[in-house]
Design an enzyme around this catalytic site. Structure first.
Site, PDB file in Angstrom:
ATOM      1  N   ARG A 260       0.835  -1.200   0.000  1.00  0.00           N
ATOM      2  CA  ARG A 260       0.000   0.000   0.000  1.00  0.00           C
ATOM      3  C   ARG A 260       0.869   1.248   0.000  1.00  0.00           C
ATOM      4  NH1 ARG A 260       2.504   2.228   3.129  1.00  0.00           N
ATOM      5  NH2 ARG A 260       2.580   2.059   5.403  1.00  0.00           N
TER       6      ARG A 260
ATOM      7  N   HIS B 156       1.361   8.708  10.617  1.00  0.00           N
ATOM      8  CA  HIS B 156       1.540   8.634  12.067  1.00  0.00           C
ATOM      9  C   HIS B 156       0.322   9.179  12.815  1.00  0.00           C
ATOM     10  CE1 HIS B 156       5.673   7.176  12.198  1.00  0.00           C
ATOM     11  NE2 HIS B 156       5.937   7.979  11.185  1.00  0.00           N
TER      12      HIS B 156
ATOM     13  N   ASP C   6      -2.800   7.062  12.591  1.00  0.00           N
ATOM     14  CA  ASP C   6      -3.725   5.937  12.785  1.00  0.00           C
ATOM     15  C   ASP C   6      -3.645   5.390  14.201  1.00  0.00           C
ATOM     16  OD1 ASP C   6      -1.146   4.972  12.204  1.00  0.00           O
ATOM     17  OD2 ASP C   6      -1.890   3.151  11.227  1.00  0.00           O
TER      18      ASP C   6
ATOM     19  N   ASP D 173      -2.169  -0.354   7.691  1.00  0.00           N
ATOM     20  CA  ASP D 173      -1.636  -1.261   6.671  1.00  0.00           C
ATOM     21  C   ASP D 173      -2.531  -2.477   6.505  1.00  0.00           C
ATOM     22  OD1 ASP D 173       0.395   0.548   6.721  1.00  0.00           O
ATOM     23  OD2 ASP D 173       1.858  -0.774   7.661  1.00  0.00           O
TER      24      ASP D 173
ATOM     25  N   ASN E  70      13.712  -0.210   8.486  1.00  0.00           N
ATOM     26  CA  ASN E  70      12.952  -1.308   9.088  1.00  0.00           C
ATOM     27  C   ASN E  70      12.475  -0.855  10.460  1.00  0.00           C
ATOM     28  OD1 ASN E  70      12.071  -3.669  10.428  1.00  0.00           O
ATOM     29  ND2 ASN E  70      13.361  -4.924   9.103  1.00  0.00           N
ATOM     30  N   LYS E  71      11.170  -0.572  10.583  1.00  0.00           N
ATOM     31  CA  LYS E  71      10.669   0.014  11.827  1.00  0.00           C
ATOM     32  C   LYS E  71      10.710  -0.957  12.997  1.00  0.00           C
ATOM     33  CE  LYS E  71       5.746  -0.758  10.737  1.00  0.00           C
ATOM     34  NZ  LYS E  71       4.479  -0.082  10.374  1.00  0.00           N
TER      35      LYS E  71
END
Length: 471
Positions: free
Chosen positions: A45, A52, A54, A195, A238-239
Site C-alpha cells: 500500500r 503517524h 492511525d 496497513d 525497518n521500523k
C-alpha cells in the site's frame, strides 16, 4: 470463508501476475512434490496522506498498489508449518504448529518468516481451532522491503487470510484486518492498523478513507487527472529493527495522557488523542490550541514526567513505555501532538477537496502533501536526507510529494497533474536523483520509480480438481 459481497475466494481462469503465479507454482511443486491447494494475493500500500495518526485514532487515506505478496499454500499432515521463499536470500524455516514461539527482533530486525508466523499465531489465538493444521507455504513478493510500502504487513495479512482459510474459519474483512493489526504486535511494532485495513478493504480504482472504532472504509474517487508516482529513496528503514517508531507512539500516548491529566480526566484510562478529543467534545482546532497551551516545553525529561504523572520509575517503565523504549530519557510531546492534529486536519481537507472535484483540486492536494512532509520532517522528525532531496526535486517540477510510511527512509508518494507530468517527473528523477546514487547501480529503475493506481484488496484463488484456473 465469507460468502457475501466481501468474499475473498475466487475460482478463476486467470489471476493477476499469472506469470509470477506460474513460477510460484513450479517452485512449490519442486519444494513439496505436490500442487498448492490455493493462492493468497495481498497488495502493498501507499498512504497518500495521514502519516503517524492511525495509532492515535485518526483517519488515513491509503490505497493498495500493484506490488504484491503471493502465497502458494497447501495443508500438511505432519503438524509442521513449512515456509519457503522464492528468493534464495531468504532462508527456509519450519516449526511445529502447536509449539512455535516468536522471539522479539534483535537490532538487525526480524527474519522474514516471523512476520508469517505472526499471522498464524493471530488466527490460532483468535479462533482457537481444536486441531491446528500444519501447512506448506511458498512466498513470492515484489514489494520492496523496508521501503514504507507495507511489505511486512502484507506478509502478516496474507498469512492471516491463508491461515483462516486453511482452518475453515469464516471471518469478514473488518475482523481479519483487526486480527492482522493485533498480531503484528507479536513482532514488537505498535502500529495503528492502517496497513492491515487497506490490505483487506482496498477497492479497485479508488483510495480508502479509513476510520477507526468501528473500523470503516469509505471509497474516495480521486480526480481523473491525479496521477500518483512512488519513488524509492533506496534508503531502507525497518521500523521493527529500531526504537524510532515505537518512541513516536509512546510520545503520542504520553502527550495524550499529559493533556488528560491537565483536563482532570483519568489519564490511565485513555491514551489515544482521538479518544481524548471525544471525551472533551473538542474540535481538532481546539485540540491543537489545548496542546499549545499545556505542552509548552520542546522536550520533557523522564524525571519531569514522573513528577507530572505523580508515579515512580517502575510504574512509568512497565505501564507507559514499550520494551524497546525503556531506556528513553527525553520525550518530545508538543511537536508530536501538534503534528497529529494538524495532519488530521490535512487529511479531512484532502478528502473534501477530492470529493468536490474542482478545477484546482490537484493543485490544492499537492499543497497539502507538501505541508504533510514538512511536518513529518520538522515536527515528527521521521524523514531522511534522501527523502527530503526527492521532495525538493519534486517541488522544482511543481509535483506535490511527501514521505509515505513510517519514514526514516523508504519512499515518497508524489502527486502529478496528468500522465504527461508523471512521465516527465519519472524521467527527471532517473537523471537527477538515481543516476549518481550507488544504491541504484544494477537495478531496474522502473521498479524503483513508477506510477501506480488503486488496486483490489486481499483475495484467495482456488484451483479446480484438474489444477487449472477456471471460470
Amino acid at each position: 470463508m465469507d460468502n457475501t459481497d466481501d468474499t475473498f475466494v475466487h475460482v478463476l481462469e486467470t489471476i493477476p501476475d499469472s506469470s509470477r503465479v506460474s513460477q510460484l507454482k513450479a517452485h512449490f511443486i519442486s519444494a513439496f512434490n505436490r500442487n498448492p491447494a490455493f493462492f493468497v494475493r495481498c497488495s502493498g500500500r501507499v498512504n497518500i496522506i495521514g502519516e503517524h495518526v492511525d495509532y492515535c485514532g485518526y483517519p488515513v487515506l491509503p490505497m493498495a498498489i500493484e506490488q504484491t505478496i503471493i502465497l502458494a499454500v497447501a495443508p500438511s499432515e505432519d503438524n509442521l508449518v513449512h515456509l519457503k521463499n522464492v528468493d534464495p536470500k531468504y532462508k527456509s524455516f519450519k516449526c511445529n504448529i502447536n509449539t512455535f514461539t516468536i522471539d522479539l527482533p534483535n537490532s538487525t530486525g526480524p527474519e522474514w518468516y516471523k512476520y508469517f508466523l505472526c499471522g498464524v499465531k493471530g488466527i490460532l489465538e483468535f479462533a482457537k481451532p481444536s486441531h491446528p493444521k500444519g501447512m506448506m507455504v511458498v512466498l513470492s513478493g515484489n514489494i520492496p522491503p523496508a521501503s514504507g510500502l507495507s511489505s511486512s504487513s502484507a506478509v502478516v495479512s496474507a498469512s492471516v487470510l491463508g491461515s483462516a482459510y486453511i482452518h475453515n474459519i469464516p471471518l469478514n474483512k473488518q475482523t481479519l484486518a483487526t486480527v492482522s493489526a493485533d498480531c503484528e504486535r507479536y513482532i514488537g511494532t505498535q502500529g495503528g492498523g492502517m496497513d492491515q485495513a487497506i490490505a483487506y478493504l482496498a477497492k479497485q480504482g479508488c483510495a480508502q478513507f479509513i476510520e477507526w472504532n468501528p473500523l470503516k472504509a469509505t471509497p474516495i474517487n480521486l480526480p481523473g487527472n491525479a496521477v500518483f508516482v512512488i519513488a524509492n529513496s533506496l534508503t531502507e528503514a525497518n521500523k521493527a529493527a529500531t526504537s524510532d517508531f515505537n518512541q513516536r507512539v509512546v510520545e503520542c500516548r504520553l502527550g495524550c495522557r499529559f493533556l488528560a491529566k491537565k483536563m482532570q480526566i483519568n489519564w490511565r484510562e485513555i491514551f489515544r488523542f482521538a479518544d481524548l478529543q471525544k471525551v472533551l467534545n473538542y474540535s481538532l482546532e481546539e485540540m491543537e490550541n489545548l496542546t499549545s497551551s499545556y505542552l509548552t516545553q520542546m522536550a520533557y525529561t523522564r524525571e519531569e514526567l514522573l513528577n507530572i504523572f505523580e508515579i515512580d520509575s517502575t510504574d512509568f517503565v512497565e505501564n507507559l513505555l514499550t520494551p524497546n523504549t525503556r531506556d528513553a530519557q527525553i520525550f518530545k510531546l508538543r511537536q508530536r501532538a501538534l503534528h497529529v492534529f494538524q495532519e488530521t486536519i490535512r487529511v479531512n481537507t484532502f478528502v473534501e477537496v477530492a470529493k468536490q472535484q474542482s478545477a484546482d483540486a490537484v493543485h490544492l492536494m499537492k499543497q497539502l502533501m507538501r505541508q504533510s512532509h514538512e511536518s513529518l520532517k520538522t515536527m515528527y522528525e521521521c524523514s531522511h536526507p534522501n527523502l527530503d532531496k526527492l521532495v525538493q526535486i519534486s517541488d522544482t517540477l511543481n509535483v506535490g510529494a511527501r514521505l509515505t510510511g513510517a519514514g526514516w527512509g523508504g519512499c515518497v508518494v508524489a502527486l502529478c497533474d496528468g500522465v504527461n507530468q508523471s512521465v516527465q517527473y519519472i524521467n527527471y528523477l532517473k537523471k537527477a536523483y538515481y543516476a549518481n546514487l550507488t544504491q541504484a547501480e544494477g537495478k531496474n529503475l522502473d521498479d524503483i520509480v513508477f506510477a501506480t493506481s488503486p488496486q483490489r484488496g486481499a483475495e484467495i484463488y482456488m484451483m479446480d480438481a484438474g489444477q487449472h484456473f477456471i471460470e
